[in-house]
Design an enzyme around this catalytic site. Sequence first.
Site, PDB file in Angstrom:
ATOM      1  N   PRO A   1       6.281  74.356 -43.381  1.00 22.92           N
ATOM      2  CA  PRO A   1       5.255  74.994 -43.133  1.00 22.92           C
ATOM      3  C   PRO A   1       4.285  74.307 -42.212  1.00 22.92           C
ATOM      4  O   PRO A   1       3.605  73.079 -42.654  1.00 22.92           O
ATOM      5  CB  PRO A   1       4.324  75.687 -44.364  1.00 22.92           C
ATOM      6  CG  PRO A   1       4.889  74.525 -45.363  1.00 22.92           C
ATOM      7  CD  PRO A   1       6.169  73.817 -44.700  1.00 22.92           C
ATOM      8  N   MET A   2       3.495  74.919 -41.118  1.00 27.00           N
ATOM      9  CA  MET A   2       2.486  74.272 -40.311  1.00 27.00           C
ATOM     10  C   MET A   2       1.608  75.282 -39.567  1.00 27.00           C
ATOM     11  O   MET A   2       1.786  75.842 -38.779  1.00 27.00           O
ATOM     12  CB  MET A   2       3.040  73.203 -39.312  1.00 27.00           C
ATOM     13  CG  MET A   2       3.757  72.054 -39.788  1.00 27.00           C
ATOM     14  SD  MET A   2       4.249  70.737 -38.626  1.00 27.00           S
ATOM     15  CE  MET A   2       5.751  71.584 -38.149  1.00 27.00           C
TER      16      MET A   2
ATOM     17  N   CYS B   1      -2.899  71.033 -49.045  1.00 25.64           N
ATOM     18  CA  CYS B   1      -3.841  71.260 -47.922  1.00 25.64           C
ATOM     19  C   CYS B   1      -4.887  70.455 -47.681  1.00 25.64           C
ATOM     20  O   CYS B   1      -5.642  70.486 -48.687  1.00 25.64           O
ATOM     21  CB  CYS B   1      -3.777  72.813 -47.423  1.00 25.64           C
ATOM     22  SG  CYS B   1      -5.075  73.023 -45.955  1.00 25.64           S
TER      23      CYS B   1
ATOM     24  N   ASP C   1       7.020  62.403 -42.116  1.00 27.66           N
ATOM     25  CA  ASP C   1       7.503  61.253 -41.086  1.00 27.66           C
ATOM     26  C   ASP C   1       9.038  61.298 -40.653  1.00 27.66           C
ATOM     27  O   ASP C   1       9.280  60.101 -40.585  1.00 27.66           O
ATOM     28  CB  ASP C   1       6.916  59.838 -41.353  1.00 27.66           C
ATOM     29  CG  ASP C   1       5.361  59.919 -41.152  1.00 27.66           C
ATOM     30  OD1 ASP C   1       4.897  60.827 -41.104  1.00 27.66           O
ATOM     31  OD2 ASP C   1       4.994  58.614 -41.261  1.00 27.66           O
TER      32      ASP C   1
ATOM     33  N   GLY D   1       8.755  68.526 -40.433  1.00 32.32           N
ATOM     34  CA  GLY D   1       7.597  69.191 -39.786  1.00 32.32           C
ATOM     35  C   GLY D   1       7.347  68.988 -38.651  1.00 32.32           C
ATOM     36  O   GLY D   1       7.938  69.299 -37.496  1.00 32.32           O
ATOM     37  N   ARG D   2       6.345  68.016 -38.081  1.00 29.60           N
ATOM     38  CA  ARG D   2       6.397  67.620 -36.708  1.00 29.60           C
ATOM     39  C   ARG D   2       7.200  67.044 -35.869  1.00 29.60           C
ATOM     40  O   ARG D   2       7.555  67.520 -34.861  1.00 29.60           O
ATOM     41  CB  ARG D   2       5.020  66.489 -36.659  1.00 29.60           C
ATOM     42  CG  ARG D   2       3.698  67.102 -37.227  1.00 29.60           C
ATOM     43  CD  ARG D   2       2.753  66.007 -37.536  1.00 29.60           C
ATOM     44  NE  ARG D   2       3.357  65.020 -38.696  1.00 29.60           N
ATOM     45  CZ  ARG D   2       2.976  63.884 -38.849  1.00 29.60           C
ATOM     46  NH1 ARG D   2       2.021  63.350 -38.346  1.00 29.60           N
ATOM     47  NH2 ARG D   2       3.702  63.010 -39.759  1.00 29.60           N
TER      48      ARG D   2
END
Length: 331
Positions: free
Chosen positions: A23-24, A114, A217, A239-240
């Site tokens: 989730p982002m 968060c 990461d 994620g990223r």
Amino acid sequence: MRYKVFMQHFSLCSPKNRLILAPMQGLCDAPMRDLLTRIGGYDECVSEFVRITHTLHSRATWLRHIPEIAQNNQTFAGVYCVSQLLGSDEKMMLQNALRLVKLGVRKIDLNFGCPAPTVNKHQGGAVLLKTPERVYQIVKTLRNGLPEQIVLTAKMRLGFDNTDLCLANAQAIANGGAAALTVHARTKVQGYEPPAHWEWLKIIREAVDIDVIANGDVFCLQDYIAIVEQSGCRDVMIGRGAVMRPDLARQIKQYLNGQTVQAADFNEVLDWIRLFFTLCCEKENHHRYAIARLKQWLGMMKNVYPEVIRLFADIRTLKESDEIERVLQQF
Ligand SMILES: Cc1cc2nc3c(=O)[nH]c(=O)nc-3n(C[C@H](O)[C@H](O)[C@H](O)COP(=O)(O)O)c2cc1C
């Protein structure tokens, strides 16, 4: 050799090593989830968090945040999208979760990670990690109040300003009745500063009897191999790295299936960029949103695909969607 040992290790594990798209908020919205799950490799994705305060969200609000709910909770490619809630008032969270169940939601995730100051100020997100008993209370209330068949999971960081309560929080989540726990291997105070502390994932995994999903990461295949080796976790959330390298999960699945790992060439990436822009334009009729999202994404891909540097320079100052479409078609 290292790969070979790793594959032997894998064959001892469950045959399914799941990859989950993280989730982002503001980065992995419905068009991005749609695109990345079409490219492939993901077994599941998670919505951006939806904040629960004093109101019971309407159907329209839920669908605005998580349009997948109207498509049997699936992205276009058929990948399940988990609905994520963030809040600290467990009664309101339960009321909202029950409404989600009425809308057909089958999996709910709770956000205990968060770092945003506004969210933390209202006792939501990572600040709850200072009080494992509150974490327990929230998970327990939702678990007790939801129908048994609804899967409840949670996501946390290693702590707020230190790791002292890390295991207490993980155990609170497990004892509260969550079916799985995703851990972003950093404290709130560590933000996104490298490195992620993967060594903690193993410690947590050994301290709870629910599935622990490793996160933090994973930017390339080698990172995936390393996080699994260090954590012993079967499932990994990305994620990223998923946004920067849109075929990362596909590469990982090729690797796990013993196929040749084939990274996308730039022509394929360009098709994805065009599709993403179209999906964003379809989502909102004001195109400022689509243009901002496209520029944000290109900015993140520049380090992986050198061609994106030139594309980014070509559209950087453009403000109209038809101008951008023209550049994308002619590039
Ligand atoms: C822009 C951004 C927004 C995020 N929003 C959420 C969110 O809505 N819910 C959540 O649980 N985590 C959120 N996260 C944390 C990610 O899910 C993930 O735990 C973190 O980015 C570490 O994983 P990565 O190194 O693979 O990116 C967000 C992260 C970023 C960078």
